[in-house]
Motif scaffolding. Structure first.
Motif, mmCIF file in Angstrom:
data_model
loop_
_atom_site.group_PDB
_atom_site.id
_atom_site.type_symbol
_atom_site.label_atom_id
_atom_site.label_comp_id
_atom_site.label_asym_id
_atom_site.label_seq_id
_atom_site.Cartn_x
_atom_site.Cartn_y
_atom_site.Cartn_z
ATOM 1 N N ASN A 194 0.571 -1.391 -0.272
ATOM 2 C CA ASN A 194 -0.184 -0.108 -0.308
ATOM 3 C C ASN A 194 1.015 1.255 -0.384
ATOM 4 O OD1 ASN A 194 -1.988 -1.303 -0.106
ATOM 5 N ND2 ASN A 194 -1.869 -1.851 2.426
ATOM 6 N N GLU A 220 0.270 6.457 -6.550
ATOM 7 C CA GLU A 220 -1.210 7.520 -7.042
ATOM 8 C C GLU A 220 -0.987 8.875 -7.250
ATOM 9 O OE1 GLU A 220 -5.036 4.108 -6.443
ATOM 10 O OE2 GLU A 220 -4.249 5.656 -4.610
ATOM 11 N N HIS A 229 -2.898 -10.238 0.741
ATOM 12 C CA HIS A 229 -2.413 -8.508 1.715
ATOM 13 C C HIS A 229 -3.885 -8.125 0.811
ATOM 14 C CE1 HIS A 229 2.010 -9.739 2.267
ATOM 15 N NE2 HIS A 229 1.087 -10.481 2.478
ATOM 16 N N PRO A 230 -4.229 -7.167 1.623
ATOM 17 C CA PRO A 230 -5.802 -6.270 1.614
ATOM 18 C C PRO A 230 -5.076 -5.180 0.740
ATOM 19 C CG PRO A 230 -4.860 -5.547 3.878
ATOM 20 C CD PRO A 230 -4.512 -6.932 2.973
ATOM 21 N N THR A 231 -5.299 -4.848 -0.427
ATOM 22 C CA THR A 231 -5.118 -3.671 -1.229
ATOM 23 C C THR A 231 -5.150 -2.263 -0.923
ATOM 24 O OG1 THR A 231 -3.899 -5.394 -2.543
ATOM 25 C CG2 THR A 231 -3.646 -2.640 -3.257
ATOM 26 N N ILE A 232 -5.608 -1.309 0.126
ATOM 27 C CA ILE A 232 -5.936 -0.092 0.434
ATOM 28 C C ILE A 232 -5.511 0.782 -0.017
ATOM 29 C CG2 ILE A 232 -6.822 1.309 1.615
ATOM 30 C CD1 ILE A 232 -6.700 -1.663 3.769
ATOM 31 N N GLY A 233 -5.968 1.817 -1.612
ATOM 32 C CA GLY A 233 -4.455 2.418 -2.051
ATOM 33 C C GLY A 233 -5.369 3.889 -1.684
ATOM 34 N N THR A 234 -5.452 4.743 -2.313
ATOM 35 C CA THR A 234 -5.487 6.404 -1.635
ATOM 36 C C THR A 234 -6.761 6.829 -2.468
ATOM 37 O OG1 THR A 234 -4.489 7.522 -3.408
ATOM 38 C CG2 THR A 234 -3.373 7.181 -1.848
ATOM 39 N N VAL A 235 -7.573 7.938 -2.154
ATOM 40 C CA VAL A 235 -7.858 9.218 -3.044
ATOM 41 C C VAL A 235 -7.715 10.254 -2.983
ATOM 42 C CG1 VAL A 235 -10.165 7.805 -2.745
ATOM 43 C CG2 VAL A 235 -9.538 9.216 -0.805
ATOM 44 N N GLU A 236 -8.313 10.843 -4.525
ATOM 45 C CA GLU A 236 -8.288 12.062 -4.244
ATOM 46 C C GLU A 236 -9.380 12.652 -3.180
ATOM 47 O OE1 GLU A 236 -7.383 13.722 -7.808
ATOM 48 O OE2 GLU A 236 -6.301 15.757 -7.420
ATOM 49 N N THR A 249 -3.820 14.102 -1.909
ATOM 50 C CA THR A 249 -3.961 12.613 -1.716
ATOM 51 C C THR A 249 -3.615 11.702 -0.943
ATOM 52 O OG1 THR A 249 -3.259 12.611 -4.526
ATOM 53 C CG2 THR A 249 -3.001 10.123 -3.077
ATOM 54 N N VAL A 250 -4.890 11.369 -0.853
ATOM 55 C CA VAL A 250 -4.965 10.698 0.747
ATOM 56 C C VAL A 250 -5.276 9.086 1.547
ATOM 57 C CG1 VAL A 250 -6.613 10.992 3.547
ATOM 58 C CG2 VAL A 250 -6.359 12.417 1.643
ATOM 59 N N TRP A 251 -4.597 8.410 1.876
ATOM 60 C CA TRP A 251 -4.939 7.214 2.049
ATOM 61 C C TRP A 251 -6.396 7.095 2.288
ATOM 62 C CZ3 TRP A 251 -4.927 3.530 6.394
ATOM 63 C CH2 TRP A 251 -3.938 2.431 5.997
ATOM 64 N N TRP A 263 -7.015 6.485 5.958
ATOM 65 C CA TRP A 263 -7.116 7.213 7.707
ATOM 66 C C TRP A 263 -9.068 7.445 7.178
ATOM 67 C CZ3 TRP A 263 -4.332 6.618 10.540
ATOM 68 C CH2 TRP A 263 -3.341 6.199 10.088
ATOM 69 N N VAL A 300 -3.346 -2.291 9.370
ATOM 70 C CA VAL A 300 -2.749 -2.260 7.616
ATOM 71 C C VAL A 300 -1.867 -1.054 7.314
ATOM 72 C CG1 VAL A 300 -3.794 -2.148 5.157
ATOM 73 C CG2 VAL A 300 -4.727 -4.157 6.870
ATOM 74 N N GLY A 301 -2.224 0.060 7.857
ATOM 75 C CA GLY A 301 -1.725 1.367 7.521
ATOM 76 C C GLY A 301 0.702 1.141 8.085
#
Lengths: 154, 345
Positions: A137, A144, B119-126, B131-133, B136, B192-193
């Motif tokens: 991640n 990203e 493994h959980p895939t957690i990306g970001t958002v705008e 760009t914030v994970w 959060w 996860v973080g």
């Protein structure tokens, strides 16, 4: 609610400082100032392979990302399935090749948010993504973040 | 709303009922917002998905409560001589089955994710240009929605015994413990973080186990109620004191030697059969009517009570039961009456 926002805000700011999210396998740490192993599959003008030379708009974008973290790109050319296997086995860090947000590989690989839209052959649009190893991640977030910055500065 | 079937509700119950209905509507509105918020940030997190499904499941008892009220209000008629009170029991059973089944499914899913080392895939958002994970945002949403259910649950828990409503009690119990799910989600996502991929599924497993526990606890209670177990208090912990009270009250009538009642908990109200042994073997219709009216006035839950003269009390009502604290008491009453007459039971 004020408390919630304050706590959330503190976490977000603190998180950026601490380097959160982190990678279970430390991909971002390894590729920073190191080697970024990218798998590509030829796809129209997005990814071209001419002899040994990899070109196209996606490899260009990836070169830019590699520059931003001081990495050198090592290209591997193959079919999508072979490349996804490479991601799963930890032989590759990133896969590109005109992959769309509707990719069926999502149980085997993580995908980025769509970074752009291109017109599809049958009408409508494709939203393009890259594939990354599942659960890395920190690396995904860094990629990203770069793609967001690129989208803002054309 | 002032009625349960043909039962007129006293002021206290009518007030409690109005309040409970209002609380349930607030709960449903709040849960709907939660469900949408969690869906927006859920991503690939197993624990968030589990919490999301739990939120949707907790709508079931709330809707069951409101629907059961609508149905239970109808008065009894020739086709439904016992009224519609049992609708509450059916609602209880449905909610319990849903909790157990879905909880088990989620527990299996989380275990598989752990075993397969997913493994959980957690990306970001705008968000507003930055760009914030996404993790959060998950934490923020879980914090934001954590407290209201606990408050609502505590308020409903006070009303459940007043209305003698088990669905309301089960619902309140779940609401009260809801913050634990939020805490588990926050721990899982934060883990996860920090690169601890297994925290997500481990916390999801914990949440699913708590759903299954809620489910089986209620499944047991709902089935026992539908089997006409002796009437219990709405928290299902003790035999309902009303039954013993009726026995005691009947025993005060001069013409009654011994009395024992069995009550069917119809949900809200009781259908009661009281067996009485007349002192000199005879009884008048007037006396029976007087006894019936006396019990009717005792409590609003007393519904369709029948007083039956018998020559001996049904044995089942006196069999020893180690769980019943009032059993000694009741047996004592039976004996006292018997001793006065002929010295033995």
């Amino acid at each position: 609610m004020v408390l919630t926002l304050a706590v959330a805000g503190a976490l977000v700011l603190g998180g950026c400082g601490l380097g959160i999210p982190r990678d279970p396998h430390g991909t971002l740490e390894r590729v920073t100032d190191g080697v970024l192993r990218v798998g590509v599959s030829p796809n129209g003008s997005l990814v071209t392979v001419d002899g040994g030379a990899v070109g196209g708009s996606e490899p260009e974008l990836i070169e830019g990302f590699a520059d931003s973290i001081g990495a050198r790109v090592e290209w591997t050319v193959g079919s999508e399935e072979a490349l996804v296997r490479g991601l799963e086995a930890g032989r590759l860090d990133l896969v590109a090749g005109g992959i769309t947000s509707k990719t069926p590989w999502t149980t085997k690989a993580g995908k980025t948010r769509p970074y752009t839209e291109v017109p599809a052959d049958g009408g409508g649009t494709h939203r393009l993504v890259f594939l990354v190893p599942l659960g890395e991640n920190g690396f995904l977030a860094e990629l990203e973040r770069y793609l967001d910055r690129e989208a803002e500065t054309p | 709303m002032r009625h349960f079937g043909r039962t007129d509700l006293p002021d206290e119950q009518a007030r409690a009922l109005r309040k409970a209905v209002r609380l349930e509507w607030i709960s449903i509105a709040f849960l709907s917002v939660s469900i949408v918020l969690v869906a927006l940030v859920m991503g690939n997190s197993q624990v968030m998905k589990t919490a999301w499904i739990e939120d949707m499941l907790s709508l079931v008892p709330q809707i069951a409560f409101l629907v059961a009220l609508l149905v239970a209000r109808r008065p009894s008629d020739p086709k439904h001589p016992y009224g519609y009170h049992r609708s509450a029991g059916i609602g209880h059973l449905v909610a319990a089955v849903a909790l157990t089944a879905v909880g088990s499914l989620l527990a299996v899913e989380s275990s598989i994710a752990l075993v397969r080392v997913e493994h959980p895939t957690i990306g970001t958002v705008e968000l507003f240009g930055t760009t914030v994970w996404l993790g959060w945002l998950m934490v923020a949403v879980m914090l934001f929605i954590a407290t209201p259910p606990v408050i609502l649950g505590r308020m409903k828990l006070k009303l459940a015994p007043v209305l003698h409503d088990k669905v309301l009690h089960a619902d309140a119990d779940m609401n009260k413990a809801d913050w634990q799910t939020n805490a588990a989600s926050i721990i899982g996502v934060t883990g996860v973080g920090f690169g601890l991929w297994w925290m997500d599924s481990a916390m999801a497993l914990l949440v699913s186990i708590s759903i299954v526990r809620d489910g089986t606890k209620n499944l047991r209670a709902a089935v026992l109620d539908l089997m006409d177990r002796r009437a219990m208090t709405s928290d299902m912990k003790r035999p309902h004191p009303l039954v013993a009270e009726i026995d005691a009250r009947l025993a005060t009538l001069p013409w009654i030697d011994r009395a024992a009642s069995r009550a069917r908990d119809m949900g809200h109200v009781f259908h009661i059969e009281s067996f009485v042994v007349p002192r000199d073997g005879t009884v008048s219709v007037g006396q029976l009517g007087e006894a019936r009216r006396m019990c009717d006035d005792l409590d609003w839950k007393v519904r369709d009570i029948v007083v039956v003269p018998v020559d001996d009390l049904p044995r089942a009502l006196f069999e020893e039961d180690p769980d019943d604290e009032e059993w000694e008491d009741r047996r004592g009453r039976g004996r006292a009456g018997a001793r006065g007459e002929d010295g033995r039971r």
